[in-house]
Design an enzyme around this catalytic site. Structure first.
Site, PDB file in Angstrom:
ATOM      1  N   TYR A 156       0.832  -1.207   0.000  1.00  0.00           N
ATOM      2  CA  TYR A 156       0.000   0.000   0.000  1.00  0.00           C
ATOM      3  C   TYR A 156       0.869   1.261   0.000  1.00  0.00           C
ATOM      4  O   TYR A 156       0.605   2.217  -0.741  1.00  0.00           O
ATOM      5  CB  TYR A 156      -0.898  -0.033   1.228  1.00  0.00           C
ATOM      6  CG  TYR A 156      -1.944   1.050   1.295  1.00  0.00           C
ATOM      7  CD1 TYR A 156      -3.112   0.969   0.539  1.00  0.00           C
ATOM      8  CD2 TYR A 156      -1.784   2.151   2.138  1.00  0.00           C
ATOM      9  CE1 TYR A 156      -4.082   1.955   0.619  1.00  0.00           C
ATOM     10  CE2 TYR A 156      -2.742   3.137   2.218  1.00  0.00           C
ATOM     11  CZ  TYR A 156      -3.897   3.036   1.462  1.00  0.00           C
ATOM     12  OH  TYR A 156      -4.855   4.018   1.541  1.00  0.00           O
ATOM     13  N   ALA A 158       3.947   1.580  -1.087  1.00  0.00           N
ATOM     14  CA  ALA A 158       4.606   1.727  -2.385  1.00  0.00           C
ATOM     15  C   ALA A 158       3.660   2.326  -3.416  1.00  0.00           C
ATOM     16  O   ALA A 158       4.043   3.207  -4.200  1.00  0.00           O
ATOM     17  CB  ALA A 158       5.120   0.372  -2.866  1.00  0.00           C
ATOM     18  N   LYS A 160       0.919   4.191  -2.862  1.00  0.00           N
ATOM     19  CA  LYS A 160       0.556   5.570  -2.538  1.00  0.00           C
ATOM     20  C   LYS A 160       1.727   6.530  -2.722  1.00  0.00           C
ATOM     21  O   LYS A 160       1.538   7.689  -3.126  1.00  0.00           O
ATOM     22  CB  LYS A 160       0.016   5.641  -1.109  1.00  0.00           C
ATOM     23  CG  LYS A 160      -1.319   4.923  -0.924  1.00  0.00           C
ATOM     24  CD  LYS A 160      -2.407   5.490  -1.824  1.00  0.00           C
ATOM     25  CE  LYS A 160      -3.769   4.906  -1.529  1.00  0.00           C
ATOM     26  NZ  LYS A 160      -4.843   5.483  -2.387  1.00  0.00           N
ATOM     27  N   ILE A 189      -8.819   8.366   8.459  1.00  0.00           N
ATOM     28  CA  ILE A 189     -10.163   8.889   8.247  1.00  0.00           C
ATOM     29  C   ILE A 189     -11.176   7.874   8.765  1.00  0.00           C
ATOM     30  O   ILE A 189     -11.023   6.664   8.568  1.00  0.00           O
ATOM     31  CB  ILE A 189     -10.409   9.192   6.757  1.00  0.00           C
ATOM     32  CG1 ILE A 189      -9.296  10.099   6.201  1.00  0.00           C
ATOM     33  CG2 ILE A 189     -11.780   9.829   6.557  1.00  0.00           C
ATOM     34  CD1 ILE A 189      -9.130  11.424   6.920  1.00  0.00           C
TER      35      ILE A 189
END
Length: 247
Positions: A156, A158, A160, A189
């Protein structure tokens, strides 16, 4: 300020969580919204009804944007339905969290395909139409994990982080055309993804956030609106909406 009335926006992964909040916020500012989903047909239909009830105009399109031919289908249907395209919000994303020792090749490839390759696929299909717009916007929903890393999230992180580098390079290429390219990097969030975290871990996370709370999806959506309406001189940037967790 750019008026969004009658502008057309695609939101990938737009039926749930942050994507749904972005879709509703764009519609509330007058944009006509294409809500892209892969498997969330029910949530997408509910969202379309909610947008219609508030006086907005939205249209749902099923497409797996990790596949180039389906991303092209998404853009084609957008043009066929609305006749133009002004805004692309690359929001589609999944997680397959595991420590690297336990990470399977399939987990790596799936996350890279959905979170990063989809950005190329959708933008490549959309760019000819964005270049025709007088206010083209590409907004990539990255993550604090792409900036600071995350335990058990090499795949994830890498993807992003790749979105951030992609944003900067494409912004340079498109600057003279008037199409802006920016990334939004949310912190933690309060969506279904975060709610799945065990309560004790959630408490530990909140304790590290300077403002002492999780963010709301609507706060990310307002960041999108800012870049769409007032961002004509902002490009190649990361808008960090994270409560001060990463500075």
């Amino acid at each position: 300020m750019t008026d969004l009335t009658n502008k057309v926006a695609i939101v990938t992964g737009g039926a749930r969580g942050i994507g749904a909040a972005i879709s509703k916020e764009l519609a509330s500012h007058g944009a006509r919204v294409v809500v892209n989903y892969n498997s969330s047909k029910g949530p997408s239909e509910k969202l379309i009804m909610e947008i219609a009830e508030m006086g907005g105009d939205a249209y749902a399109v099923q497409a797996d944007v990790s596949k180039s031919e389906e991303a092209q289908k998404l853009v084609n249907e957008t043009i066929n339905h609305f006749g133009r395209l002004d805004i692309v919000v690359n929001n589609a994303g999944i997680t397959r969290d595991r420590t690297f020792k336990k990470l399977k090749e399939e987990d790596w490839k799936n996350v890279i395909d959905v979170n990063l390759n989809s950005v190329y696929n959708t933008t490549a299909a959309a760019l000819p139409y964005l270049l025709e717009s007088d206010s083209g916007r590409i907004i990539n929903i990255s993550s604090i994990i792409g900036q600071a890393g995350g335990f058990g999230q090499t795949n994830y992180s890498a993807a992003k982080a790749g979105m951030i580098g992609y944003t900067k390079s494409l912004a340079l290429e498109l600057a003279k055309s008037g199409v802006t390219v920016n990334a939004i990097c949310p912190g933690f969030i309060d969506t279904a993804m975060v709610q799945e975290i065990p309560e004790n871990i959630r408490e530990q996370i909140v304790a590290k956030i300077p403002v002492r709370r999780f963010g709301q999806a609507e706060e990310i959506a307002r960041g999108v609106i800012f870049l769409c309406k007032d961002g004509e001189y902002i490009t190649g940037q990361q808008l960090n909406i994270n409560g001060g967790l990463y500075m």
